[in-house]
Design a protein around this motif. Structure first.
Motif, short mmCIF file in Angstrom:
data_model
loop_
_atom_site.label_atom_id
_atom_site.label_comp_id
_atom_site.label_asym_id
_atom_site.label_seq_id
_atom_site.Cartn_x
_atom_site.Cartn_y
_atom_site.Cartn_z
N CYS A 46 -11.38 -15.29 19.46
CA CYS A 46 -12.13 -15.97 18.41
C CYS A 46 -13.55 -15.41 18.40
O CYS A 46 -14.08 -14.99 19.42
CB CYS A 46 -12.12 -17.48 18.63
SG CYS A 46 -13.21 -18.36 17.49
N CYS A 49 -17.61 -18.63 19.38
CA CYS A 49 -18.41 -19.17 20.48
C CYS A 49 -18.02 -18.50 21.78
O CYS A 49 -17.16 -17.62 21.81
CB CYS A 49 -18.36 -20.70 20.57
SG CYS A 49 -17.07 -21.42 21.59
N CYS A 53 -11.59 -18.27 23.15
CA CYS A 53 -10.22 -18.65 22.80
C CYS A 53 -9.46 -17.45 22.25
O CYS A 53 -10.00 -16.67 21.49
CB CYS A 53 -10.23 -19.75 21.74
SG CYS A 53 -10.94 -21.28 22.35
N CYS A 81 -10.53 -24.75 17.66
CA CYS A 81 -11.24 -25.78 16.90
C CYS A 81 -11.26 -25.38 15.43
O CYS A 81 -10.89 -24.26 15.06
CB CYS A 81 -12.65 -25.99 17.44
SG CYS A 81 -13.76 -24.62 17.12
N LYS A 83 -13.68 -24.71 13.40
CA LYS A 83 -14.56 -23.56 13.12
C LYS A 83 -13.85 -22.26 13.47
O LYS A 83 -13.85 -21.29 12.71
CB LYS A 83 -15.82 -23.76 13.98
CG LYS A 83 -16.87 -22.74 13.85
CD LYS A 83 -18.10 -23.19 14.65
CE LYS A 83 -17.78 -23.25 16.14
NZ LYS A 83 -18.85 -23.72 16.98
N PRO A 216 -15.77 -26.84 21.86
CA PRO A 216 -14.80 -27.92 21.64
C PRO A 216 -13.48 -27.75 22.40
O PRO A 216 -12.91 -28.75 22.86
CB PRO A 216 -14.53 -27.87 20.14
CG PRO A 216 -15.56 -26.99 19.55
CD PRO A 216 -16.15 -26.16 20.62
N VAL A 217 -13.02 -26.54 22.54
CA VAL A 217 -11.72 -26.37 23.20
C VAL A 217 -11.83 -26.61 24.71
O VAL A 217 -10.92 -27.18 25.32
CB VAL A 217 -11.13 -24.99 22.85
CG1 VAL A 217 -9.94 -24.67 23.72
CG2 VAL A 217 -10.72 -24.96 21.37
S1 SF4 Z 1 -13.93 -23.33 20.92
FE1 SF4 Z 1 -13.60 -22.95 18.72
S2 SF4 Z 1 -15.25 -21.54 18.12
FE2 SF4 Z 1 -15.13 -21.51 20.37
S3 SF4 Z 1 -13.82 -19.76 20.84
FE3 SF4 Z 1 -12.51 -21.61 20.77
S4 SF4 Z 1 -11.74 -21.74 18.66
FE4 SF4 Z 1 -13.47 -20.30 18.68
#
Ligand code: SF4
Lengths: 796, 99
Positions: A46, A49, A53, A81, A83, A216-217
């Motif tokens: 991802c 952030c 992930c 998440c 986003k 968030p994850v």
């Molecule tokens: S917590 Fe959300 S924004 Fe951060 S890497 Fe995981 S999916 Fe992406």
């Protein structure tokens, strides 16, 4: 879409979700395969952030059409998440930059030019600056969002080619204090453990982090651990009650900047109640006074004598009591395994390194380290601040492979790897970020390359530094995917390929390197940065008549930029420059990473070892190959970090020290800033995704109800937030979030009235040089009732 | 018209209550739940914007601890948003243009 297709997709969606929690759905047996199968799936990380992930992008007819989490990834186990689910929308976005744009003067309008012209101009301007003003008149300012290959190549050309260490990046604004903390406490940068500790921890100490919104994850994993194990305790220490506090057993609220007292008071309780681990201390620990003199436990006890819980509670204020401090210390020390987590509330401080040290102290004191579930884990904000910038040589004082610039033998190793003569890389560290932009202000930097970041929004006290960036005698080139507040003040804009439109490695919080391979074409005209740097360096070599600049990119001649070029750069970096270093990545080849759901945790010296996933815990014999190869004795833990020659962990005697600016009669409030779940950093990406923009179209100021009542402010009122540096006008959110006497503003908004870094302070930590974004003083007043506002994303 | 697969984590003792709430949302289908408070649901929404709104509304309930996405298909929506759109409305409590 035919009904049957929708039904099929719905079942696919449900099956994918169910499979992550091991739930069987009745139709699983009826032959519906998980995943809609018309598209091809491409694995990567991802973009939005530092959690890292893992995702799979579904591509149909050359376009991204679906996204799913990777179930076997040890970062996220398939969860994402909202986003993260939507970052693909940046790919085909109509605002994408697709043509190089140039203007001689910053007051002129941009003109479209060809890539040949653009690269020639960039080379000409940098060459002129070097010829007329010397190597230190040029600089690179990069990002924790660049791929490692990009950061590595930029710094190679600047250091080995242009002979300057003016190589910096925005991780200076977020992670530098964590680096300082790890180096001074553990002797080596980056955490000992990682996310795997979450599922084994019995006590979470979350301080200065709104994990629920910023990661968030990971928050989900913490929450799951707590729900599944009734005895697990969560302590949340923060001047502001946030979404993260929802799962806390204990929320410690205190005045901003008093947390050094809290941490020392916890140590006081641990010592007084003999909750420390005596054997761990005698085997592995040294005590250090502020001047790096070795002292002993007795001296530490005396130092802490003044930090009684009673005194600390009075200093910290908020909801703090002596009993709460004692309870926190006891839970921390006596749980089977304690995991601390923090982010910017600790790092973005004038005492950021000290605050990091004081958290590490508690772990060392209690032996809450190295065992399953116990760690002192600094969370990273950006996807590649660790991998690219901390490890790849993206800061002015470090060369690739965690090598301090000022060490001659380490510089020589790099020169040799690059085929350069000894002495090619200057011995002096370059300008750190705030010094670099001060040098821009003073006209000392004449040519600056800004890559994938927006200092016109993200620097503290930004208007001061905007002056320099607007100077006509400072040439600025910017590589990015969208217009930003920074592209407003540059001469040359180079359109870059986005994530999944190019290939490269991201290294997340937990020493984990993960590969993303190109899955879709970039919009026509946008190019991968590695291609841009290679072509630019060739021209630069001609203009400066310096074959060693050409040598920086010689071995990449003729390689296509989508895969072969980044692979060659990664091979050079990992094989030559991490060999034998604590971030040994030789086993993490592209071939290995492609086989892994979730990449490799270093140290990973061989491919065979890397294929197991790498090192889950550093320094533990039997778990970390370097702990075995560098063992000095037969003890189970071996601290081989380069910064501690004694091979010990260091407990630091660090006093409470005030932030640079504290409230006074004129500016009676604390101001702090942070993220909101839907937006990321300067919102140049998330602000262009309507779902995310509409969810939070504006920044607002959070005010404690008691303060709001005193000032006659009700929800929705427009409020002026003013410091000695600048002011904002924002709508008010009144709730029991910030402690009394403090206001909080989200920093993603680009609108000039709501750009909070006009107000923040540019004081910085003397050790890490990281600015104190999190604390300054301000005053607030009601301006009017609610006003219609327009969301604002700068679009050139 | 996107389709999302989500896992809603709720306080286990409140699972039934949340299941009841979820069925009230148009486009939300519950496909299963377990004793740990995991609820597997699918959102079938006219746009990702509406999907985000639904997620926000579900998240408001005290018993809901987190919502994790595992899958999103948006094959009808790949052309991306229009640039430079303006969204009228007030910050607080006023419904924005649903787009
Ligand atoms: S917590 Fe959300 S924004 Fe951060 S890497 Fe995981 S999916 Fe992406």
């Amino acid at each position: 879409m035919a009904q049957s297709r929708r039904e099929f997709l719905k079942k696919t969606a449900a099956l994918s979700a169910a499979s992550y929690i091991g739930m069987n759905l009745p139709y699983a047996k009826a032959g519906v395969a998980p995943g809609a199968e018309e598209q091809t799936w491409h694995r990567g990380s991802c973009r939005l952030c530092g959690t890292g992930c893992r995702v799979e992008l579904g591509v149909k007819n050359g376009k991204a059409v679906a996204l799913r989490g990777v179930k076997d990834a040890r970062t996220n186990f398939g969860y994402l998440c909202m986003k993260g689910m939507l970052f693909w929308k940046c790919m085909g976005h109509p605002d994408r930059l697709t043509k190089p744009l140039f203007r001689e003067k910053k007051t002129d309008k941009f003109k479209e030019i060809s890539w040949d012209q653009a690269l020639d101009i960039a080379a000409e301007k940098f060459a002129d600056a070097v010829k007329q003003n010397g190597s230190n008149s040029v600089g690179y300012y990069g990002s924790g969002q660049c791929l490692t290959e990009e950061t590595y190549l930029f710094q190679k050309v600047f250091r080995g080619g242009l002979q300057t260490n003016n190589v910096e990046g925005n991780p200076r604004l977020c992670m530098a204090s964590a680096v300082g903390g790890y180096l001074t406490s553990f002797g080596a940068d980056e955490p000992i453990g990682g996310y795997a500790d979450i599922e084994q921890a019995n006590c979470f100490f979350i301080i200065g982090s709104n994990t629920a919104e910023a990661h968030p994850v990971l928050f989900r994993r913490i929450m799951r651990r707590k729900l599944d194990n009734k005895d697990v305790k969560v302590i949340n220490a923060d001047p502001r009650v946030s979404q993260t506090s929802r799962i806390a057993d204990l929320h410690l609220q205190f005045d901003p900047g008093t947390d050094l007292t809290l941490l020392n008071a916890m140590a006081h309780v641990i010592i007084e109640e003999k909750l420390y681990d005596e054997k761990f201390l005698s085997d592995y620990t040294a005590f250090k006074s502020g001047k790096n003199e070795t002292v002993d436990l007795e001296a530490y006890r005396k130092f802490l004598a003044d930090y009684t819980p009673e005194k600390a509670a009075a200093i910290c204020r908020g909801n703090m009591t002596a009993d709460k401090i004692r309870q926190t210390a006891r839970w921390f020390a006596t749980s089977k395994a304690t995991l601390s987590l923090w982010t910017m509330g600790i790092n973005q401080r004038k005492q950021g390194v000290w605050a990091n040290n004081l958290i590490h102290n508690l772990h060392i004191l209690t032996g809450q380290l190295l065992k399953p579930g116990a760690d002192s884990l600094s969370l990273t904000g950006q996807p590649n601040a660790c991998g690219g910038v901390r490890e790849g040589g993206g800061l002015c004082h470090i060369l690739p492979g965690h090598r301090p610039v000022e060490k001659e033998n380490l510089r020589n190793q790099v020169e040799e790897a690059w085929g350069m003569p000894k002495g090619r890389i200057p011995a002096e560290p370059g300008y750190h970020t705030m010094a670099m932009f001060t040098a821009v202000n003073e006209g000392k930097i004449k040519a600056l390359w800004v890559n994938c970041t927006s200092p016109m929004q993200s620097l503290p006290n930004v208007e001061l530094y905007a002056k320099g960036m607007k100077r006509e005698d400072v040439f600025i080139v910017c590589t990015d995917i969208f217009p930003t507040l920074t592209t407003q003040v540059v001469n040359l804009i180079l359109p870059a390929a986005f994530h999944f439109e190019k290939t490269g490695v991201y290294g997340c919080t937990e020493r984990r390197s993960q590969l993303t391979v190109k899955a879709v074409d970039a919009p026509k005209g946008a190019m991968p940065e590695v291609w841009i740097v290679r072509e630019w360096a060739r021209l630069l070599a001609i203009k400066l008549q310096d074959p060693l600049i050409a040598k920086c990119v010689e071995s990449y001649d003729g390689l296509e930029p989508d895969y072969a070029l980044p692979k060659a750069i990664w091979d050079e970096y990992s094989q030559k420059l991490t060999k034998g270093r604590d971030n040994d990545l030789r086993g993490a080849t592209y071939e290995v990473m492609k086989q892994m759901a979730d990449g490799v945790q270093w140290p990973a010296p061989t491919e065979e070892y890397a294929l197991t996933g790498g090192t889950v815990k550093k320094f533990v014999r039997g778990m970390d190959p370097m702990a075995d190869s560098h063992a000095k004795d037969d003890k189970p833990y071996q601290f081989y970090g380069p910064a501690h020659p004694d091979g010990k962990l260091w407990i630091w005697l660090r006093e409470q020290a005030a932030p640079e600016e504290v409230p006074d009669a004129e500016y009676p409030f604390y101001l702090s800033t942070g993220r909101i779940v839907d937006h990321w950093h300067t919102s140049s990406m998330t602000g262009r995704i309507p779902e995310l923009l509409r969810a939070n179209p504006y920044a607002f100021v959070e005010i404690n109800p008691k303060d709001a009542a005193k000032l006659g402010i009700i929800p929705g009122d427009m409020v002026e937030v003013e410091s000695r540096r600048g002011k904002n006008m924002l709508p008010a959110k009144v709730y029991e979030g910030p402690t009394q006497g403090m206001v909080f503003v989200y920093w993603h908004d680009q609108h000039p009235d709501r750009l909070i870094n006009k107000v923040t302070k540019d004081a910085f930590d003397p050790g890490s040089k990281e600015p104190e974004f999190k604390i300054c003083s301000c005053r607030i007043k009601r301006i009017s009732g609610p006003q219609a506002l327009t969301p604002f994303i700068y679009n050139g | 018209m996107p389709i999302g697969g989500i896992i809603i984590s709720v306080r286990p003792e409140k699972t039934e209550e949340i299941l009841f709430v979820l069925v009230q949302f148009p486009g939300v289908e519950v496909h299963g739940h377990d004793e740990q408070g995991n609820v597997v649901a699918v959102i079938d929404a006219p746009s990702t914007w509406v999907m985000e709104k639904i997620v926000k509304k579900i998240n408001v309930f005290e018993a809901v601890l987190s919502i994790g996405f595992t899958y999103l298909n948006m094959e009808d929506e790949v052309d991306g948003p229009a640039p430079g759109e303006r969204i009228p409305g007030l910050f607080h409590g006023v419904e924005l243009d649903a787009g």
